[in-house]
Write a protein that holds these residues in place. Structure first.
Motif, short mmCIF file in Angstrom:
data_model
loop_
_atom_site.label_atom_id
_atom_site.label_comp_id
_atom_site.label_asym_id
_atom_site.label_seq_id
_atom_site.Cartn_x
_atom_site.Cartn_y
_atom_site.Cartn_z
N ILE A 201 22.68 38.88 40.94
CA ILE A 201 21.56 38.64 41.85
C ILE A 201 21.70 37.32 42.59
O ILE A 201 21.60 37.25 43.82
N THR A 202 21.97 36.24 41.86
CA THR A 202 22.02 34.93 42.50
C THR A 202 23.34 34.21 42.31
O THR A 202 23.54 33.13 42.86
N GLY A 203 24.26 34.79 41.52
CA GLY A 203 25.52 34.12 41.23
C GLY A 203 26.49 34.12 42.39
O GLY A 203 26.32 34.84 43.38
N THR A 204 27.54 33.32 42.27
CA THR A 204 28.55 33.19 43.34
C THR A 204 29.88 33.82 42.96
O THR A 204 30.85 33.73 43.72
N THR A 205 29.93 34.47 41.81
CA THR A 205 31.18 35.05 41.32
C THR A 205 31.22 36.55 41.57
O THR A 205 30.26 37.26 41.25
N SER A 206 32.33 37.01 42.13
CA SER A 206 32.55 38.45 42.32
C SER A 206 34.05 38.71 42.18
O SER A 206 34.87 37.79 42.23
N THR A 207 34.41 39.95 42.04
CA THR A 207 35.82 40.30 41.86
C THR A 207 36.64 40.01 43.11
O THR A 207 37.87 39.94 43.04
N ASP A 208 35.98 39.81 44.26
CA ASP A 208 36.69 39.50 45.50
C ASP A 208 37.43 38.16 45.41
O ASP A 208 38.31 37.89 46.24
N LEU A 209 37.09 37.33 44.44
CA LEU A 209 37.73 36.02 44.30
C LEU A 209 39.15 36.13 43.74
O LEU A 209 39.94 35.19 43.89
N TRP A 210 39.45 37.24 43.11
CA TRP A 210 40.76 37.40 42.48
C TRP A 210 41.63 38.42 43.23
O TRP A 210 41.10 39.36 43.83
N THR A 211 42.90 38.20 43.17
CA THR A 211 43.83 39.21 43.67
C THR A 211 43.90 40.33 42.64
O THR A 211 43.61 40.10 41.45
N PRO A 212 44.30 41.53 43.03
CA PRO A 212 44.34 42.65 42.08
C PRO A 212 45.19 42.37 40.84
O PRO A 212 44.84 42.79 39.73
N GLN A 213 46.31 41.65 41.00
CA GLN A 213 47.17 41.40 39.84
C GLN A 213 46.59 40.36 38.88
O GLN A 213 47.05 40.25 37.74
N HIS A 214 45.58 39.60 39.33
CA HIS A 214 44.99 38.57 38.47
C HIS A 214 43.50 38.85 38.18
O HIS A 214 42.77 37.95 37.80
N ALA A 215 43.10 40.08 38.34
CA ALA A 215 41.69 40.43 38.17
C ALA A 215 41.26 40.32 36.72
O ALA A 215 42.06 40.53 35.80
N PRO A 216 39.96 39.99 36.47
CA PRO A 216 39.44 39.99 35.10
C PRO A 216 39.55 41.38 34.48
O PRO A 216 39.58 42.39 35.19
N GLY A 217 39.57 41.41 33.16
CA GLY A 217 39.68 42.69 32.48
C GLY A 217 38.38 43.45 32.46
O GLY A 217 38.36 44.68 32.52
N ASP A 218 37.25 42.72 32.37
CA ASP A 218 35.95 43.37 32.27
C ASP A 218 34.91 42.40 32.84
O ASP A 218 35.12 41.18 32.89
N LEU A 219 33.76 42.96 33.25
CA LEU A 219 32.65 42.15 33.77
C LEU A 219 31.43 42.33 32.88
O LEU A 219 31.10 43.45 32.50
N ARG A 220 30.78 41.23 32.56
CA ARG A 220 29.56 41.27 31.76
C ARG A 220 28.40 40.83 32.67
O ARG A 220 28.33 39.68 33.08
N THR A 221 27.56 41.78 33.04
CA THR A 221 26.45 41.49 33.95
C THR A 221 25.32 40.79 33.21
O THR A 221 24.90 41.24 32.14
N VAL A 222 24.85 39.69 33.80
CA VAL A 222 23.73 38.94 33.21
C VAL A 222 22.70 38.69 34.30
O VAL A 222 22.94 38.90 35.48
N ARG A 223 21.55 38.20 33.89
CA ARG A 223 20.47 37.85 34.84
C ARG A 223 20.03 36.42 34.57
O ARG A 223 19.41 36.14 33.55
N GLY A 224 20.38 35.54 35.45
CA GLY A 224 19.93 34.16 35.33
C GLY A 224 20.91 33.28 34.57
O GLY A 224 21.75 33.75 33.79
N THR A 225 20.79 31.97 34.82
CA THR A 225 21.72 31.00 34.25
C THR A 225 21.58 30.89 32.73
O THR A 225 22.59 30.73 32.03
N ASP A 226 20.37 30.98 32.22
CA ASP A 226 20.19 30.84 30.78
C ASP A 226 20.90 31.96 30.03
O ASP A 226 21.59 31.71 29.03
#
Length: 295
Positions: A201-226
């Motif tokens: 919702i408010t974060g600045t991180t997305s998979t677009d930041l990585w090239t396909p060969q260096h992509a994260p293995g999995d994404l953990r969706t959260v809501r809020g900084t805490d």
């Protein structure tokens, strides 16, 4: 001035009152005209209009310095009160002196937050700059909590205007026992195959930041900084964020490391395009100075 020369009209104008006060303060019609940025004839005309409206002579024009009559002394106090009330009216319309509420989804301005607040208080002693947290897409604008908000993610709303404030480098957030935490700095490739926590919702991180060969293995969706920090501290994921987060938030079990090849995060101020706050230009300039000073 005789009774035949005067009579009630529509009431004194602000220009009449200001011309009268300027002559009293400056001592002559010539100096009053200079102070007001107008002509001597204009000042004389407005003072004469005020005298005709009130039906009394306010100033004695003979000699090198203009002097007040008895009636002029009585009127002077009320004229100054009217002038101050008009100034107060303008301040109220601008919001000057009122609390300035700026929303933010997370981290506010990071290390610059208290600095900007102190600078604002020095420049506007009657006004208080308050940062209001709202972990929503528009960081408090849509709820009416703030008239302008700090965001690090473009909300892509046509009704909004925005101004770039500065840039922040990205930092990795790691559990203290994580192997990467032993390094002084990281690269984007270090996230390859790992679980990364993302605030969609408010974060600045997305998979677009990585090239396909260096992509994260999995994404953990959260809501809020805490929640994001809690997941990282528990070792369930690692994170990527702006430097402001590492300054603004401290969580036991979480360490931050700079990511040297990550693109910087753009920090912006947003507000409703058809209702810009009176302070927006000044505040943007002040914040930009702080970001520029920190490099």
């Amino acid at each position: 001035m005789s009774g035949a020369e005067v009579g009630p009209g529509a009431g004194p104008s602000l220009r009449d009152l200001r011309s009268f006060l300027a002559v009293v303060d400056e001592g002559t019609f010539t100096d009053a005209a200079i102070a007001l940025g107008t002509t001597q004839a204009s000042v004389s005309r407005h003072v004469g209009s005020l005298e005709r409206e009130l039906g009394v002579r306010l100033l004695l024009r003979g000699g090198r310095v203009v002097r007040l009559t008895g009636a002029g002394r009585r009127v002077l106090r009320h004229a100054r009160t009217v002038e101050e009330e008009v100034r107060a009216l303008h301040r109220a319309a601008r919001g000057d002196g009122a609390e300035v509420r700026v929303g933010y989804a997370w981290a506010a301005l990071g290390e610059h937050t208290p600095v900007v607040q102190r600078r604002w208080s020095r420049r506007h002693p009657r006004s208080q700059l308050t940062f209001v947290n709202s972990a929503t897409r528009l960081a408090g604008l849509n709820e009416g909590l703030a008239d302008a908000s700090v965001v690090r993610r473009d909300p892509d709303v046509p009704q909004l205007a925005s101004a770039l404030l500065g840039h922040e480098r990205r930092m990795a957030a790691l559990p203290t026992g994580h192997p990467l935490a032993r390094r002084r700095r990281l690269r984007m490739a270090d996230f390859t195959g790992r679980t990364v926590a993302i605030d969609t919702i408010t974060g600045t991180t997305s998979t677009d930041l990585w090239t396909p060969q260096h992509a994260p293995g999995d994404l953990r969706t959260v809501r809020g900084t805490d929640e994001w920090l809690t997941v990282v501290a528990a070792g369930q994921a690692i994170g990527l964020t702006s430097r402001a987060t590492s300054v603004q938030y401290s969580r036991r079990g979480v360490v931050f490391r700079p990511v040297t090849d990550a693109p910087q995060v753009a920090v912006r101020l947003i507000w409703w395009r058809d209702d810009p706050p009176w302070y927006v230009d000044e505040l943007c300039a002040m914040i930009r100075e702080e970001y520029a000073a920190s490099g």
